[in-house]
Design a protein around this motif. Structure first.
Motif, PDB file in Angstrom:
ATOM      1  N   ALA A   1       0.835  -1.206   0.000  1.00 58.54           N
ATOM      2  CA  ALA A   1       0.000   0.000   0.000  1.00 58.54           C
ATOM      3  C   ALA A   1       0.865   1.251   0.000  1.00 58.54           C
ATOM      4  O   ALA A   1       0.566   2.228  -0.704  1.00 58.54           O
ATOM      5  CB  ALA A   1      -0.918  -0.006   1.221  1.00 58.54           C
TER       6      ALA A   1
ATOM      7  N   PRO B   1      -9.130  -9.067   2.252  1.00 65.51           N
ATOM      8  CA  PRO B   1      -8.781  -7.640   2.094  1.00 65.51           C
ATOM      9  C   PRO B   1      -8.032  -7.120   3.320  1.00 65.51           C
ATOM     10  O   PRO B   1      -8.304  -7.517   4.455  1.00 65.51           O
ATOM     11  CB  PRO B   1     -10.156  -6.980   1.973  1.00 65.51           C
ATOM     12  CG  PRO B   1     -11.058  -7.847   2.802  1.00 65.51           C
ATOM     13  CD  PRO B   1     -10.530  -9.256   2.670  1.00 65.51           C
ATOM     14  N   TYR B   2      -7.106  -6.223   3.073  1.00 61.92           N
ATOM     15  CA  TYR B   2      -6.347  -5.555   4.126  1.00 61.92           C
ATOM     16  C   TYR B   2      -6.487  -4.051   3.902  1.00 61.92           C
ATOM     17  O   TYR B   2      -5.981  -3.522   2.909  1.00 61.92           O
ATOM     18  CB  TYR B   2      -4.872  -5.956   4.087  1.00 61.92           C
ATOM     19  CG  TYR B   2      -4.602  -7.405   4.407  1.00 61.92           C
ATOM     20  CD1 TYR B   2      -4.112  -7.792   5.651  1.00 61.92           C
ATOM     21  CD2 TYR B   2      -4.834  -8.394   3.454  1.00 61.92           C
ATOM     22  CE1 TYR B   2      -3.863  -9.127   5.951  1.00 61.92           C
ATOM     23  CE2 TYR B   2      -4.600  -9.734   3.741  1.00 61.92           C
ATOM     24  CZ  TYR B   2      -4.117 -10.094   4.996  1.00 61.92           C
ATOM     25  OH  TYR B   2      -3.871 -11.420   5.279  1.00 61.92           O
ATOM     26  N   ARG B   3      -7.179  -3.372   4.819  1.00 64.85           N
ATOM     27  CA  ARG B   3      -7.334  -1.922   4.714  1.00 64.85           C
ATOM     28  C   ARG B   3      -6.161  -1.263   5.438  1.00 64.85           C
ATOM     29  O   ARG B   3      -5.934  -1.510   6.625  1.00 64.85           O
ATOM     30  CB  ARG B   3      -8.658  -1.478   5.329  1.00 64.85           C
ATOM     31  CG  ARG B   3      -9.875  -2.006   4.587  1.00 64.85           C
ATOM     32  CD  ARG B   3     -11.152  -1.593   5.307  1.00 64.85           C
ATOM     33  NE  ARG B   3     -11.318  -0.141   5.344  1.00 64.85           N
ATOM     34  CZ  ARG B   3     -12.260   0.481   6.067  1.00 64.85           C
ATOM     35  NH1 ARG B   3     -13.073  -0.231   6.838  1.00 64.85           N
ATOM     36  NH2 ARG B   3     -12.361   1.791   6.040  1.00 64.85           N
TER      37      ARG B   3
ATOM     38  N   THR C   1      -8.468  -5.830   9.071  1.00 68.10           N
ATOM     39  CA  THR C   1      -8.958  -6.965   8.295  1.00 68.10           C
ATOM     40  C   THR C   1     -10.253  -7.456   8.913  1.00 68.10           C
ATOM     41  O   THR C   1     -10.578  -7.121  10.057  1.00 68.10           O
ATOM     42  CB  THR C   1      -7.931  -8.110   8.278  1.00 68.10           C
ATOM     43  OG1 THR C   1      -8.031  -8.865   9.495  1.00 68.10           O
ATOM     44  CG2 THR C   1      -6.504  -7.597   8.129  1.00 68.10           C
TER      45      THR C   1
ATOM     46  N   ARG D   1      -4.929   2.325  -0.255  1.00 65.63           N
ATOM     47  CA  ARG D   1      -5.768   2.136   0.928  1.00 65.63           C
ATOM     48  C   ARG D   1      -6.182   0.690   1.168  1.00 65.63           C
ATOM     49  O   ARG D   1      -6.579   0.345   2.274  1.00 65.63           O
ATOM     50  CB  ARG D   1      -7.031   2.994   0.813  1.00 65.63           C
ATOM     51  CG  ARG D   1      -6.738   4.484   0.834  1.00 65.63           C
ATOM     52  CD  ARG D   1      -8.018   5.298   0.876  1.00 65.63           C
ATOM     53  NE  ARG D   1      -7.737   6.727   0.975  1.00 65.63           N
ATOM     54  CZ  ARG D   1      -8.679   7.665   1.054  1.00 65.63           C
ATOM     55  NH1 ARG D   1      -9.949   7.309   1.054  1.00 65.63           N
ATOM     56  NH2 ARG D   1      -8.331   8.943   1.148  1.00 65.63           N
ATOM     57  N   GLU D   2      -6.123  -0.142   0.151  1.00 62.12           N
ATOM     58  CA  GLU D   2      -6.535  -1.534   0.354  1.00 62.12           C
ATOM     59  C   GLU D   2      -5.704  -2.468  -0.514  1.00 62.12           C
ATOM     60  O   GLU D   2      -5.430  -2.174  -1.689  1.00 62.12           O
ATOM     61  CB  GLU D   2      -8.023  -1.733   0.040  1.00 62.12           C
ATOM     62  CG  GLU D   2      -8.490  -3.163   0.312  1.00 62.12           C
ATOM     63  CD  GLU D   2      -9.991  -3.344   0.154  1.00 62.12           C
ATOM     64  OE1 GLU D   2     -10.726  -2.800   1.001  1.00 62.12           O
ATOM     65  OE2 GLU D   2     -10.408  -4.019  -0.809  1.00 62.12           O
TER      66      GLU D   2
ATOM     67  N   ARG E   1      -5.426  -6.677  -1.502  1.00 55.64           N
ATOM     68  CA  ARG E   1      -6.067  -7.998  -1.419  1.00 55.64           C
ATOM     69  C   ARG E   1      -5.002  -9.047  -1.711  1.00 55.64           C
ATOM     70  O   ARG E   1      -4.353  -9.008  -2.762  1.00 55.64           O
ATOM     71  CB  ARG E   1      -7.235  -8.107  -2.398  1.00 55.64           C
ATOM     72  CG  ARG E   1      -8.336  -7.092  -2.122  1.00 55.64           C
ATOM     73  CD  ARG E   1      -9.485  -7.196  -3.110  1.00 55.64           C
ATOM     74  NE  ARG E   1     -10.291  -8.394  -2.891  1.00 55.64           N
ATOM     75  CZ  ARG E   1     -11.287  -8.489  -2.020  1.00 55.64           C
ATOM     76  NH1 ARG E   1     -11.608  -7.432  -1.271  1.00 55.64           N
ATOM     77  NH2 ARG E   1     -11.972  -9.599  -1.895  1.00 55.64           N
TER      78      ARG E   1
END
Length: 635
Positions: A446, A515-517, A531, A503-504, A506
């Motif tokens: 990110a 998904p990882y924000r 997550t 911002r995200e 996957r």
């Protein structure tokens, strides 16, 4: 009818009372210290009055200033909230003498229960004299007679520690409540903390609004509460109801109050105290009974009668207190800017909002998350799920501890958990969460996406970039290379990068895509990765290191920002100290914290004196291990 209400408090409880006032059409007045000038409760009120100063003794504990503020703002009533002056009979009399409506019990009722020693005698229980304890009485819990909230409390298991613990309890009680009286009671290692909510009007009606279990505590302060208390025999519940109602009637009680008990391993109930105010955990009772206790407090204060019987209870509710503290570091308070606070799917009673600063002057409570469901198991599942998916960015919090506690088999089994829960399970409950490696990979990608490279591609591939993140358990080195059609991870062949934005991210790990924000704030080395199955707070390395790594061995560094309140009696440079001996005490967020000798040796430096304010990492003292104390001069 109350038309304009001043809340003599701050933070979450002030915001909570204001919410009900808005629903009822009552105008609101806030009071605030200087550090709270921009606080959420000030922003939510219709008017606000400054209490000059920062310390509670100069602001929220000044009844004369609060009454003057109410009169100046045109308030016609005062709600005390909880803590501060909420159980102070003299303040209640000041309010009434000024012609204002006091939203609380009569001053005489507060007085009857304000001293825990008098309250026990009223209920037929003789407290132990702390100055006359013997070995046979141990273990005991030393408690402040004039207050609660964990302040002025000490567990004593050995006679050798009694003198020091009594002195510490008295000093803390005097600082917090202006009264150094303490008493002792037998300490039950495996007791359950159970309480009964009561509500009484001026017409003779007293409700017992069910039980609450508040056994999960740290530093004698509650962390998770639920209603009704699970696993209690019906006969015991009726006994608790009867005792609570008798206590309220005996003192002519009016308004909301709580009668607290300790249930021993043998099932016997021991009266602890009556809190003559609204409790922090009142939302779980509201959820189960479908009522607004603050609204009922106001109506009782206006003279309205309660119906003869309370509404029927429905389902189960559980509350988790979200604190700005680090459970893995002895619950050390944390400060800083709260960048995000979002707990979806449950009731959230908060005293802070995104962008607010969490300071050192007051307690560490950020918010309370409350879930209600038809059954206890469903309520626990709902709250754990909501907290797990919450976005809480900024200071370290106890969010992960709450989630793990709610899912711990011992707690999930009704009635099994007791007040020793965290003594037994804290290490397991505070271990860093698994999956930090993948969170670090997502953070690196990110951040790479947020800083795109040159647009032209070269025939010769560039070397992988390296980023390092720490998750509290380990440092993760992440190597990645930007390709024409995505990213390569040479050190993580089991991970496939599905999608990347700033911002995200996957990631496909063993065929499962998640998904990882990722949230990165300018100027900060902290990266938050959220997550669906948990959150990670990563630190970008190696820009900052732990202060302990830059100081000499034996250095005692301030574990938190705070104020030195006292130094151990007789402590001086050149003295011999033993490992674990308390050397000084810091006060932060309304709690005292011991700083102990890291090893046996000689105190070679002391940079702490009462009243000194220190930042985290400040050098307080140095203990040189293995050194020999200088001989005393000849007499």
């Amino acid at each position: 009818m109350i038309g304009n209400l001043l809340v003599a408090n701050r933070g979450e409880i002030a915001c909570r009372v204001f919410r009900t006032c808005r629903d009822l059409g009552v105008s609101t007045v806030a009071v605030h210290s200087d550090p709270d000038a921009g606080a959420l409760h000030v922003r939510e009120a219709d008017a606000a009055v400054r209490l000059p100063g920062a310390a509670p003794a100069d602001t929220y504990l000044r009844g004369d200033l609060i009454v003057a503020a109410a009169l100046a703002a045109g308030a016609d009533a005062v709600h005390p909230g909880y803590g501060f002056l909420s159980e102070n009979a003299a303040f209640a009399r000041e309010v009434e003498a000024a012609g204002l409506t006091w939203v609380g019990p009569p001053p005489e009722a507060i007085e009857a229960m304000a001293s825990k020693t008098r309250a026990k005698r009223l209920m037929g229980v003789e407290p132990l004299d702390p100055d006359a304890l013997t070995e046979a009485d141990l273990p005991v819990l030393v408690k402040a007679a004039a207050g609660g909230g964990g302040r002025g409390m000490r567990v004593v298991r050995e006679m050798g520690a009694l003198k020091e613990e009594l002195a510490a309890a008295r000093a803390e009680a005097l600082s917090a409540f202006g009264d150094d009286e303490v008493f002792a009671e037998p300490y039950l290692e495996r007791g359950r903390h159970v309480e009964v909510q009561v509500l009484a009007d001026a017409h003779g009606t007293v409700w017992a609004l069910g039980t609450r279990d508040c056994s999960l505590q740290r530093r004698h302060q509650k962390v998770i509460e639920e209603a009704p208390a699970p696993g209690l025999p019906e006969a015991l519940v009726e006994e608790l109801y009867g005792t609570a109602v008798r206590a309220a009637r005996a003192i002519g009680y009016r308004g909301a109050g709580t009668v607290e008990f300790l249930i021993g391993p043998d099932g016997a109930a021991h009266f602890l105290e009556m809190n003559t105010r609204l409790q922090v955990e009142h939302p779980v009772t509201e959820a189960v009974y479908g009522i607004d206790l603050v609204a009922l407090q106001l109506r009782v204060a206006e003279g309205s009668p309660l119906p003869p019987e309370p509404p029927a209870p429905r389902g189960h509710a559980v509350e988790g207190r979200l604190y700005a503290e680090d459970p893995a570091r002895a619950f050390a308070p944390q400060t800083g800017t709260l960048h995000a606070l979002d707990v979806p799917g449950v009731r959230l009673d908060a005293g802070y909002a995104a962008g607010d600063a969490v300071g050192v002057h007051y307690d560490a409570l950020l918010a309370k998350a409350v879930a209600h469901a038809p059954t206890r198991a469903e309520a626990l599942r709902l709250l754990a799920h909501a907290l797990e998916r919450a976005r809480v960015h900024g200071p370290v919090t106890n969010r992960d501890l709450l989630v793990r506690s709610l899912r711990r088999p011992e707690f999930a089994e009704p009635g099994r958990a007791d007040t020793g829960f965290y003594d037994r399970h804290l290490d397991a409950l505070t271990a860093p969460p698994p999956g930090g490696r993948y969170a670090a990979v997502a953070a690196a990608l990110a951040e790479a996406a947020a800083r795109p490279g040159p647009g032209a591609w070269r025939n010769v591939p560039s070397q992988p970039r390296l980023r390092v993140y720490g998750d509290g358990a380990a440092d993760h080195e992440v190597r990645y290379a930007r390709l024409r059609d995505g990213y390569a991870l040479p050190d993580d062949p089991d991970v496939r990068v599905v999608a990347v934005t700033a911002r995200e991210v996957r990631l496909d790990v063993a065929g499962v895509v998640r998904p990882y924000r990722v949230t990165v704030r300018p100027g900060s080395d902290t990266v938050h990765v959220d997550t669906p199955t948990g959150a990670y707070r990563l630190t970008r390395r190696p820009r900052f290191t732990d202060p302990a790594e830059r100081t000499a061995p034996g250095s005692l560094l301030a574990p938190m920002p705070g104020t030195v309140v006292r130094v151990a009696e007789g402590l001086a440079v050149g003295a011999r100290v033993e490992a674990g001996r308390p050397l000084l005490w810091l006060e932060a967020m309304k709690m005292e914290h011991q700083v102990t000798a890291p090893a046996s040796g000689v105190l070679t430096a002391l940079h702490a004196e009462p009243g000194r304010q220190v930042e985290v990492g400040a050098l307080l003292a140095v203990v040189e291990a293995g050194a020999v104390a200088e001989p005393a001069p000849d007499q």
